[in-house]
Design a protein around this motif. Structure first.
Motif, PDB file in Angstrom:
ATOM      1  N   CYS A 247       0.855  -1.187   0.000  1.00 57.61           N
ATOM      2  CA  CYS A 247       0.000   0.000   0.000  1.00 57.61           C
ATOM      3  C   CYS A 247       0.890   1.235   0.000  1.00 57.61           C
ATOM      4  O   CYS A 247       1.616   1.482   0.966  1.00 57.61           O
TER       5      CYS A 247
ATOM      6  N   TYR B  92      -1.263   0.991  -5.354  1.00 61.29           N
ATOM      7  CA  TYR B  92      -1.339  -0.296  -4.681  1.00 61.29           C
ATOM      8  C   TYR B  92      -0.793  -1.398  -5.593  1.00 61.29           C
ATOM      9  O   TYR B  92      -0.895  -1.311  -6.825  1.00 61.29           O
TER      10      TYR B  92
ATOM     11  N   ASP C  59     -11.206  -4.007 -11.653  1.00 60.33           N
ATOM     12  CA  ASP C  59     -10.959  -3.226 -10.438  1.00 60.33           C
ATOM     13  C   ASP C  59     -11.519  -3.943  -9.214  1.00 60.33           C
ATOM     14  O   ASP C  59     -10.870  -4.003  -8.162  1.00 60.33           O
ATOM     15  N   ASP C  60     -12.718  -4.489  -9.342  1.00 63.86           N
ATOM     16  CA  ASP C  60     -13.327  -5.172  -8.196  1.00 63.86           C
ATOM     17  C   ASP C  60     -12.479  -6.355  -7.748  1.00 63.86           C
ATOM     18  O   ASP C  60     -12.288  -6.570  -6.538  1.00 63.86           O
TER      19      ASP C  60
ATOM     20  N   TRP D 177      -9.362  -4.965  -5.845  1.00 65.12           N
ATOM     21  CA  TRP D 177      -9.624  -4.473  -4.497  1.00 65.12           C
ATOM     22  C   TRP D 177      -9.932  -5.620  -3.535  1.00 65.12           C
ATOM     23  O   TRP D 177      -9.466  -5.611  -2.383  1.00 65.12           O
ATOM     24  N   ASP D 178     -10.651  -6.618  -4.003  1.00 72.85           N
ATOM     25  CA  ASP D 178     -10.951  -7.770  -3.150  1.00 72.85           C
ATOM     26  C   ASP D 178      -9.671  -8.503  -2.758  1.00 72.85           C
ATOM     27  O   ASP D 178      -9.495  -8.891  -1.593  1.00 72.85           O
TER      28      ASP D 178
ATOM     29  N   ARG E 127      -7.517  -6.440  -0.211  1.00 73.12           N
ATOM     30  CA  ARG E 127      -8.049  -6.484   1.148  1.00 73.12           C
ATOM     31  C   ARG E 127      -7.803  -7.827   1.821  1.00 73.12           C
ATOM     32  O   ARG E 127      -7.582  -7.890   3.030  1.00 73.12           O
TER      33      ARG E 127
ATOM     34  N   VAL F  48      -9.615   0.478   3.434  1.00 74.74           N
ATOM     35  CA  VAL F  48      -9.309   0.695   2.016  1.00 74.74           C
ATOM     36  C   VAL F  48     -10.477   1.397   1.323  1.00 74.74           C
ATOM     37  O   VAL F  48     -11.619   0.942   1.396  1.00 74.74           O
ATOM     38  N   THR F  49     -10.191   2.512   0.674  1.00 72.54           N
ATOM     39  CA  THR F  49     -11.179   3.212  -0.144  1.00 72.54           C
ATOM     40  C   THR F  49     -11.002   2.763  -1.586  1.00 72.54           C
ATOM     41  O   THR F  49      -9.912   2.884  -2.150  1.00 72.54           O
ATOM     42  N   THR F  50     -12.037   2.219  -2.174  1.00 75.49           N
ATOM     43  CA  THR F  50     -11.940   1.724  -3.542  1.00 75.49           C
ATOM     44  C   THR F  50     -12.420   2.772  -4.526  1.00 75.49           C
ATOM     45  O   THR F  50     -13.092   3.745  -4.159  1.00 75.49           O
TER      46      THR F  50
ATOM     47  N   SER G  85      -9.655   2.604 -11.221  1.00 78.81           N
ATOM     48  CA  SER G  85      -8.234   2.833 -11.472  1.00 78.81           C
ATOM     49  C   SER G  85      -8.073   3.570 -12.798  1.00 78.81           C
ATOM     50  O   SER G  85      -8.861   3.389 -13.721  1.00 78.81           O
TER      51      SER G  85
END
Length: 390
Positions: free
Chosen positions: A211, A221, A236-237, A240-241, A244, A255-257, A260
């Motif tokens: 991070c 990231y 993107d999903d 982010w998954d 995390r 985490v703020t998604t 990108s």
């Protein structure tokens, strides 16, 4: 054309060297095959050592850095579901690192170049280096269908791993050392606030994660991925998954998604070419060495190369002494190999290798526990992270 120093490459190393030489009254021409837009469009590192910041001060290109950059007094190692902070400021008697994107540093140096009378030639084709083993080296290139020649005293090869400078050296005159790693980094840039105010390096059974940030509103990231992965397979999903999953629970929840605007996969390698001087041709930065980004050393090594090379050139034009130039390769490589060692050790420590197994995982966990609970071990880590002196 005639100049004192011909610089091949207008990345950070070439621009920094050119600015230092210009301010010292030493004529130089920068030559690059890429356009300015391409150079400014590359997304690269963003953690600067104090020595790199001092060089930017010396080059007169640090005003925006001091106004906008983020000084960091520490970073965290995340493992076993917890964050463990390494207090750089305390462990190194007041040293810190500065978060400032390489793209922004390059932009600042380009603006300084454009504000001076020192020439820079972009989109040059068929660049070739000649007679660097003589006292009268020269460079040829094509621009707008016309072939030109630059006669010079010295050539600085700052044109990266794939540039012409190192490739111009006969195979028998150069020795290379290389280690490739069996994974890559999938990285994204997003206009979201960072999860923490300092960097987090995470070791997790699913793989490494980092991070980082470029500002308080722009985050960078990374997650370790297979070299067989394709960017288009990572929505993107999905990214982010996965990020995390690899962070401690508290950080994962923070985490703020968001969408990108840059996403890429970078392979990791360690590479060193020896020597870094061939007659009147000097290699600097990625032309001579590559390190995995785990230790945040690539850009800073380019800066230390420039420091040593500039000192040698300055002394030559001040009093005709070749001592600094003769010693350039030895001095630069001493620091290069220490940084290569540190970057390799961080890579081995934080990533999951295909053959790690349960034994290797236990060794990593023991090493991480030792690093975070022994002041002596934490100090050694901190000293290398903030950068060895140059």
């Amino acid at each position: 054309m005639r100049t004192q120093v011909a610089i091949i490459g207008s990345g950070p190393a070439g621009l920094l060297l050119g600015q230092l030489l210009t301010r010292a009254g030493i004529d130089n021409i920068i030559l690059d095959r890429a356009s300015k837009d391409y150079i400014l469009g590359r997304v690269r590192a963003g953690v600067l050592e104090e020595g790199t910041v001092r060089l930017l001060d010396q080059a007169g290109a640090s005003a925006r850095l001091h106004a906008e950059a983020l000084p960091h007094d520490g970073f965290s190692l995340a493992f076993d579901g917890r964050n463990h902070r390494i207090d750089l400021f305390d462990l190194t008697d007041g040293k810190r690192v500065t978060v400032y994107g390489q793209t922004e540093m390059t932009r600042d140096l380009l603006q300084q170049r454009e504000g001076s009378d020192a020439p820079a030639i972009h989109e040059a084709e068929n660049v070739a280096i000649h007679d660097f083993d003589s006292e009268k080296p020269f460079v040829t290139f094509e621009k707008d269908g016309t072939t030109s020649r630059i006669d010079c005293d010295f050539i600085a090869g700052c044109d990266g791993f794939h540039g012409v400078s190192r490739r111009s050296v006969p195979e028998k005159s150069i020795r290379t050392f290389e280690r490739t790693y069996p994974f890559g980094w999938l990285g994204v840039l997003a206009e979201v606030p960072p999860v923490a105010h300092e960097l987090i390096y995470a070791n997790h059974p699913r793989g490494f994660a980092l991070c980082s940030m470029r500002s308080m509103t722009r985050s960078r990231y990374y997650v370790q991925c297979s070299l067989d992965d394709k960017v288009e397979d990572w929505s993107d999903d999905r990214f982010w998954d996965e990020l995390r999953r690899r962070l401690p629970e508290e950080e994962a929840a923070a985490v703020t998604t968001g969408a990108s605007f840059e996403k890429s996969i970078a392979p990791l390698r360690s590479f060193v070419a020896e020597p870094m001087r061939f007659g009147r041709l000097f290699l600097a930065g990625d032309a001579a060495h590559i390190v995995p980004p785990t230790g945040a050393k690539g850009l800073n090594l380019a800066a230390s190369d420039v420091h040593y090379l500039f000192e040698g050139l300055r002394d030559y034009y001040a009093d005709k002494s070749m001592a600094g130039l003769d010693d350039y390769s030895r001095r630069a490589l001493l620091r290069v190999w220490k940084a290569v060692r540190f970057s390799w050790s961080m890579t081995m420590l934080m990533h999951r290798f295909p053959d790690t197994g349960e034994f290797g995982q236990k060794i990593q966990e023991a090493e991480l526990d030792y690093l975070t609970h022994s002041r002596a071990a934490s100090t050694a880590l901190a000293e290398n992270y903030v950068g060895l002196p140059f």
